[in-house]
Write an enzyme that holds these catalytic residues in place. Structure first.
Site, mmCIF file in Angstrom:
data_model
loop_
_atom_site.group_PDB
_atom_site.id
_atom_site.type_symbol
_atom_site.label_atom_id
_atom_site.label_comp_id
_atom_site.label_asym_id
_atom_site.label_seq_id
_atom_site.Cartn_x
_atom_site.Cartn_y
_atom_site.Cartn_z
ATOM 1 N N LYS A 75 37.329 7.182 29.830
ATOM 2 C CA LYS A 75 36.287 7.538 28.870
ATOM 3 C C LYS A 75 34.933 7.126 29.430
ATOM 4 O O LYS A 75 34.816 6.128 30.159
ATOM 5 C CB LYS A 75 36.572 6.807 27.554
ATOM 6 C CG LYS A 75 35.731 7.218 26.367
ATOM 7 C CD LYS A 75 36.236 6.505 25.112
ATOM 8 C CE LYS A 75 35.426 6.837 23.884
ATOM 9 N NZ LYS A 75 35.959 6.170 22.669
ATOM 10 N N SER A 150 36.673 9.136 18.809
ATOM 11 C CA SER A 150 35.639 9.504 19.750
ATOM 12 C C SER A 150 36.162 9.764 21.166
ATOM 13 O O SER A 150 35.441 10.310 22.008
ATOM 14 C CB SER A 150 34.578 8.383 19.818
ATOM 15 O OG SER A 150 35.162 7.171 20.268
ATOM 16 N N SER A 174 39.581 5.619 17.290
ATOM 17 C CA SER A 174 39.082 6.567 18.297
ATOM 18 C C SER A 174 40.048 6.864 19.424
ATOM 19 O O SER A 174 39.785 7.750 20.242
ATOM 20 C CB SER A 174 37.761 6.050 18.886
ATOM 21 O OG SER A 174 36.734 6.158 17.937
#
Length: 486
Positions: A75, A150, A174
C-alpha cells in the site's frame, strides 16, 4: 495448498524461474492495470533485481523460504527507501523516504518481489478507494464496482491476479472491508503484533498493518513473516505464536460467539450467507455460544471521534516546508501553510482534520473526545467478557456488498461510513480479526464473514478460516478472469 506454497514449489523444482514468474506479473500489470487502477507506481527494476537474486540461490542449490521470489505489492502508505510513498495524496507527491518500513525490511530480507505501490484512499481515509488523488481502484469481480477502502489497490491487485499478496493498513476496517468486497482474505492483526514503523500515520492508536491474500494459508504465511518484535516501535511486541503450524487443528469443541448486535441492520442476503456459514461451523463440531456486546452500537461514533482527533494531530506535519507539495503563490509563511494544506489535501481528509480539531478544542474536549475514550473502555470490556465465554466471535465484515463506482453523489454519505460499522469495534479494542469470503449476492459480488479473536489469537482465527475454506470446498475462493493464470 495456498497460492504461495504452489508458486514456491514451482520455483524450487525449477519448473519456472523467478525471473519468468516476475515478468509474467509485470506483463499482466501492463495489460490490466489500466482497467483496475490497482497500482499507482510500478517498480520493474526492483522486482527483477530480487527475482535474479532468488534464481541465483536456486541455481546454487540453496534453500529458499516460502516468500522468496513471490510477487507482491505494498500500500502506498508503507515507506520504501528510495521509492516515492505519497499516500495517494497531492500533498505528499514527490516524497521519497530515506528508510524502509519494518514490514518491508522483513520481506526484503526474504527476497520478496515488489511489483509496485498500490492505490488507496488518501491517507487511508475512506471506504471505496475513490478518495485517491489518482482515482479509485476497481473491483476485479466487477469493474463497475469499487474495490473498497482504504486498501483498495492491494485488494484489486490480489483479486485481479496482478500480485500474489499485498500488505495494507487497517485503521477501522481498511484491510477487511476491501477483502470482503473483492472476495479475498484480509487479516487485521492484534495491535502491536506487527510494527507500525514506517507506516505513514492516520490514527496511531488504531492503525495496524496486515496482509490481503487469496486464502487463509497465505495470510498466515505472510503474517508470520511480518510479525516480529521491533525496537523502533514502542508499541511493538510481535506475535505470541506462529500461525502456520496451527492451521490443521480440528474445530471440534471450539466455542464460537454469536452477538446479536452484529447482525442488526445488515442486508438480508448478507445475513443469509452468514447463517449458512454458522451452520458449517456447527457441522464441523464448533459450539455456538450467544454473547452480548451492547457497547458496539456506540463504536462507530467513538471511532470517528478518536480517529479524526488523532488524524488532526498526525497530519499537522504536512505544511509544505520540509517535504511534499508547496503552494506556488503566497504572501506570508502563514498564508503558504494555509494554501498548501487547502490545495494539497483532498475533501475527505480536510473534513476529518476539521472534525478532529473541533473535538479536541477548548470547550468540546470533555463533551466529545473524553467521552469517546470512556466508551472505548466499555467496548474493550464487552469483548473481554465475551472472550471469557468463547474462543472467537463470528460476525459480518460489511453489512452490504461493493458499491458501484462513482455512485458517491447518488447515495447518502452516511451509507459509506456505515460500511465500517462491523469492523471498527475490532480496532477500538485492539484485537485481531480476519475477513473470509462466505457467499455471493444476486449480482455475483462477494460477501465477507469476519472471525474475531482475543488478543494475539491470530492462530485461532486463521485456523478457523482455513477449516471453513476446506469444509466448503474452497467454493468462495475464485480468481478474476484477468491477470496471471498459474
Amino acid at each position: 495448498m495456498g497460492k504461495i506454497a504452489q508458486l514456491h514449489r514451482l520455483l524450487e523444482t525449477k519448473k519456472i524461474s523467478c525471473k519468468e514468474l516476475t515478468e509474467a506479473y509485470l506483463r499482466a500489470i501492463e495489460a490490466d492495470n489500466k482497467a483496475l487502477n490497482a497500482y499507482v507506481r510500478i517498480t520493474p527494476d526492483t522486482a527483477l533485481q530480487a527475482a535474479c537474486a532468488v534464481d541465483k540461490k536456486i541455481a546454487a542449490g540453496e534453500a529458499i523460504c516460502l516468500l522468496e521470489g513471490i510477487p507482491m505489492t505494498l500500500k502506498d502508505n508503507i515507506s520504501t527507501r528510495g521509492m516515492e510513498t505519497a499516500c495517494c495524496s497531492r500533498i505528499l507527491q514527490g516524497y521519497v523516504p530515506i528508510y524502509d518500513a519494518f514490514v518491508w525490511q522483513e520481506l526484503k530480507a526474504r527476497n520478496a518481489v515488489l511489483l509496485g505501490k498500490a492505490n488507496m484512499d488518501e491517507f487511508a481515509m475512506g471506504s471505496t478507494c475513490e478518495n485517491s488523488c489518482y482515482g479509485g481502484a476497481k473491483n476485479p469481480r466487477n469493474l463497475t464496482h469499487v474495490s473498497g477502502g482504504s486498501s483498495g489497490g492491494a485488494a484489486s491487485a490480489v483479486g485481479g491476479n496482478l500480485a500474489v499478496y499485498g500488505l495494507g493498513s487497517d485503521t477501522g476496517g481498511s484491510i477487511r472491508q476491501p477483502a470482503s468486497f473483492c472476495g479475498l482474505v484480509g487479516l487485521k492483526p492484534t495491535y502491536g503484533a506487527v510494527s507500525r514503523f514506517g507506516l505513514v500515520a492516520f490514527a496511531s492508536s488504531l492503525d495496524q498493518i496486515g496482509p490481503i491474500t487469496q486464502d487463509a494459508e497465505d495470510a498466515a504465511i505472510v503474517f508470520d513473516a511480518i510479525s516480529g518484535k521491533d525496537p523502533q516501535d514502542s508499541t511493538s511486541c510481535g506475535s505470541e505464536e506462529p500461525a502456520v503450524p496451527g492451521l490443521s487443528k480440528s474445530l471440534s469443541g471450539l466455542r464460537v460467539g454469536i452477538a446479536e448486535e452484529y447482525f442488526e441492520g445488515i442486508r438480508g442476503d448478507v445475513k443469509a450467507s452468514l447463517e449458512q456459514a454458522i451452520s458449517v461451523f456447527r457441522e464441523m463440531g464448533a459450539e455456538l455460544v450467544p454473547v452480548g456486546l451492547p457497547s458496539i452500537r456506540y463504536a462507530l461514533p467513538v471511532y470517528y471521534i478518536l480517529a479524526c482527533a488523532e488524524a488532526s494531530s498526525n497530519l499537522g506535519r504536512y505544511d509544505g516546508i520540509r517535504y511534499g507539495y508547496q503552494a506556488a503563490g503566497y504572501s506570508s509563511i502563514h498564508d503558504m501553510i494555509c494554501r498548501t494544506r487547502s490545495e494539497g489535501f483532498g475533501a475527505e481528509v480536510k473534513r476529518r482534520i476539521l472534525l478532529g480539531t473541533y473535538v479536541l478544542s477548548s470547550g468540546y474536549y470533555d463533551a466529545y473526545y473524553k467521552k469517546a475514550q470512556k466508551l472505548r473502555g466499555a467496548v474493550i470490556q464487552d469483548f473481554t467478557e465475551a472472550f471469557s465465554r468463547c474462543d472467537m466471535i463470528l460476525a459480518p465484515t460489511v453489512p452490504m456488498t461493493a458499491f458501484e463506482s462513482g455512485s458517491a453523489g447518488q447515495r447518502d454519505a452516511v451509507e459509506t461510513y456505515l460500511t465500517d460499522i462491523c469492523t471498527v469495534p475490532v480496532n477500538i479494542a485492539g484485537i485481531p480479526a480476519v475477513s473470509v469470503p462466505c457467499g455471493l449476492d444476486g449480482e455475483g459480488l462477494p460477501i465477507g464473514m469476519q472471525l474475531i479473536g482475543n488478543h494475539f489469537r491470530e492462530r485461532t482465527i486463521l485456523n478457523a478460516a482455513r477449516q471453513y475454506e476446506e469444509a466448503t470446498g474452497r467454493v468462495w475462493i475464485r480468481s478474476a478472469e484477468m491477470g496471471v493464470k498459474l
